[in-house]
Design an enzyme around this catalytic site. Sequence first.
Site, PDB file in Angstrom:
ATOM      1  N   LYS A  54       0.997  -0.849   0.196  1.00 40.08           N
ATOM      2  CA  LYS A  54       0.056  -0.141  -0.140  1.00 40.08           C
ATOM      3  C   LYS A  54       1.224   1.626   0.033  1.00 40.08           C
ATOM      4  O   LYS A  54       0.831   2.036  -0.936  1.00 40.08           O
ATOM      5  CB  LYS A  54      -0.246  -0.088   1.312  1.00 40.08           C
ATOM      6  CG  LYS A  54      -2.064  -1.209   0.922  1.00 40.08           C
ATOM      7  CD  LYS A  54      -2.546  -1.264   2.914  1.00 40.08           C
ATOM      8  CE  LYS A  54      -4.009  -2.684   2.320  1.00 40.08           C
ATOM      9  NZ  LYS A  54      -4.614  -3.215   3.558  1.00 40.08           N
ATOM     10  N   GLN A  98      -3.959  -1.233   9.538  1.00 37.20           N
ATOM     11  CA  GLN A  98      -4.333  -3.094   9.224  1.00 37.20           C
ATOM     12  C   GLN A  98      -4.323  -3.664  10.307  1.00 37.20           C
ATOM     13  O   GLN A  98      -4.329  -3.892  11.327  1.00 37.20           O
ATOM     14  CB  GLN A  98      -2.138  -3.266   8.756  1.00 37.20           C
ATOM     15  CG  GLN A  98      -2.227  -4.644   7.886  1.00 37.20           C
ATOM     16  CD  GLN A  98      -3.214  -3.982   6.516  1.00 37.20           C
ATOM     17  OE1 GLN A  98      -2.834  -3.632   6.160  1.00 37.20           O
ATOM     18  NE2 GLN A  98      -3.484  -5.885   6.383  1.00 37.20           N
ATOM     19  N   ASP A 121     -10.843   3.317   4.407  1.00 35.23           N
ATOM     20  CA  ASP A 121     -10.888   1.726   4.030  1.00 35.23           C
ATOM     21  C   ASP A 121     -12.527   0.919   4.242  1.00 35.23           C
ATOM     22  O   ASP A 121     -12.730   0.347   3.606  1.00 35.23           O
ATOM     23  CB  ASP A 121     -10.198   0.993   5.520  1.00 35.23           C
ATOM     24  CG  ASP A 121      -8.679  -0.260   5.319  1.00 35.23           C
ATOM     25  OD1 ASP A 121      -9.385  -0.590   4.284  1.00 35.23           O
ATOM     26  OD2 ASP A 121      -8.829  -1.019   5.795  1.00 35.23           O
TER      27      ASP A 121
END
Length: 294
Positions: A54, A98, A121
Site C-alpha cells: 500500500k 492494518q 478503508d
Amino acid sequence: MSAKIISGTQIAEQIRNEIKAEVSVMKERHGVVPGLVTILVGENPASVSYVKAKQAVAHKLGFNSIQDSQPEDISEDQLLALIEKYNQDPLVHGILVQLPLPRHIDEGKVLYAINPGKDVDGFHPVNVGKMVIGEPCFLPCTPYGILEMLIRSGVETSGAEVVVVGRSNIVGKPIANLLFQKREGGNATVTICHTRTRDMASHTLKADILIVAAGHPRVITADMVKEGAVVIDVGINRIGKTPEGKAILCGDVDFDGVKEKASAITPVPGGVGPMTITMLMKNTVQAAKQALSL
Ligand SMILES: NC(=O)c1ccc[n+]([C@@H]2O[C@H](COP(=O)([O-])OP(=O)(O)OC[C@H]3O[C@@H](n4cnc5c(N)ncnc54)[C@H](OP(=O)(O)O)[C@@H]3O)[C@@H](O)[C@H]2O)c1
C-alpha cells in the site's frame, strides 16, 4: 471456449494513471498532495507485506505516505491516542489501521476511533451505514474494486442474477449490498451463500455473475458454474512456496476448470488484489478533495 480474462492489473493501472493526473492538478492548484498513514501493529508477515504494498503504491502516485509501525504490545489506549493524533493532522487525509490487531486490542473500538472523513478503508459504521442507504461515502476497497472491474469490463449487472459466496463484513456483505442498489454497476438480483447454505451448487448454477469470497482454495469447480457466467474470484490462498521462498497463490475458484465454462474470469494473482489497493488510493484522493472542499 476459454473465458476472457478480466485483468485487475490492467484496470488498476488505468485508474492509477487517472489518480496520478488528479494528484498533480491538486499539487499545482492547491499545493496539497493526498496524505495516507498506514498503522501497523506487530509484525504479522502477511500484514507487513500488505502495508508495504500500500505504501509503495501511495508513494508512486505522489502521495505523502507515512508508515507508522507500532510494537505488538502497544496498549489499546496508546493506539487510540495515535489515531486521534492523525485525526487532528491536516496533512493526513486517510488513516488505515492494518487488520487483524493483536487480541488485547478491541478492533471495533479502533474502527470507531477513526474520523469517518478519514476512514479510507470504509469500515467505520458511519460509512457502512451510508453505503447501505446509498449516500456518498468511502466504499470498502475490495467491493469498490469489484464494482469498478465489472463496470470497466462492460459487464451488465442490471437485471443479472448475482450469487455471492461469503458474507464477511469486508467483502461478501458490502458487495452484495452494492450490487442490488439502484446505481451504476447495481440493479442485480442478489443471492448470498455461506457455510449454512444447503446445496450451494443449486444457487451458483443460476448465477450470471458469480463472486466468490470464501477463503478456501478452489471451492468453486466447473460443475458449479453456469455456461457463460462472469466469475470474480476474490480469494487469496497461500498454498505453498516456490524454491525461492515466494508464496504460491491460488483463488477460491478452480481457475483451469472454470475458465472453460465462464465467459469472463478474474485470475489470482492479478485480479481483485491490485484493485483493492487502487481503490484505497482513490478513496484517499477523495478524502483530500473533501478536506479542500473540492
Ligand atoms: N483480493 C483482495 O484484495 C482480498 C481482499 C479481502 C479478502 N480477500 C480474500 O478473500 C477471501 C475471503 O475473505 P473474507 O475476509 O471475506 O473471509 P472470511 O471473513 O473468512 O469470510 C469467508 C466467508 O465465506 C463463507 N464460506 C467459507 N467457506 C465456504 C464454503 N465452503 N461454502 C460457502 N461459504 C463459505 C463463510 O461463511 P460463514 O459466514 O458461514 O462462516 C464466510 O461468510 C480470502 O481468501 C481473503 O484472503 C482478498
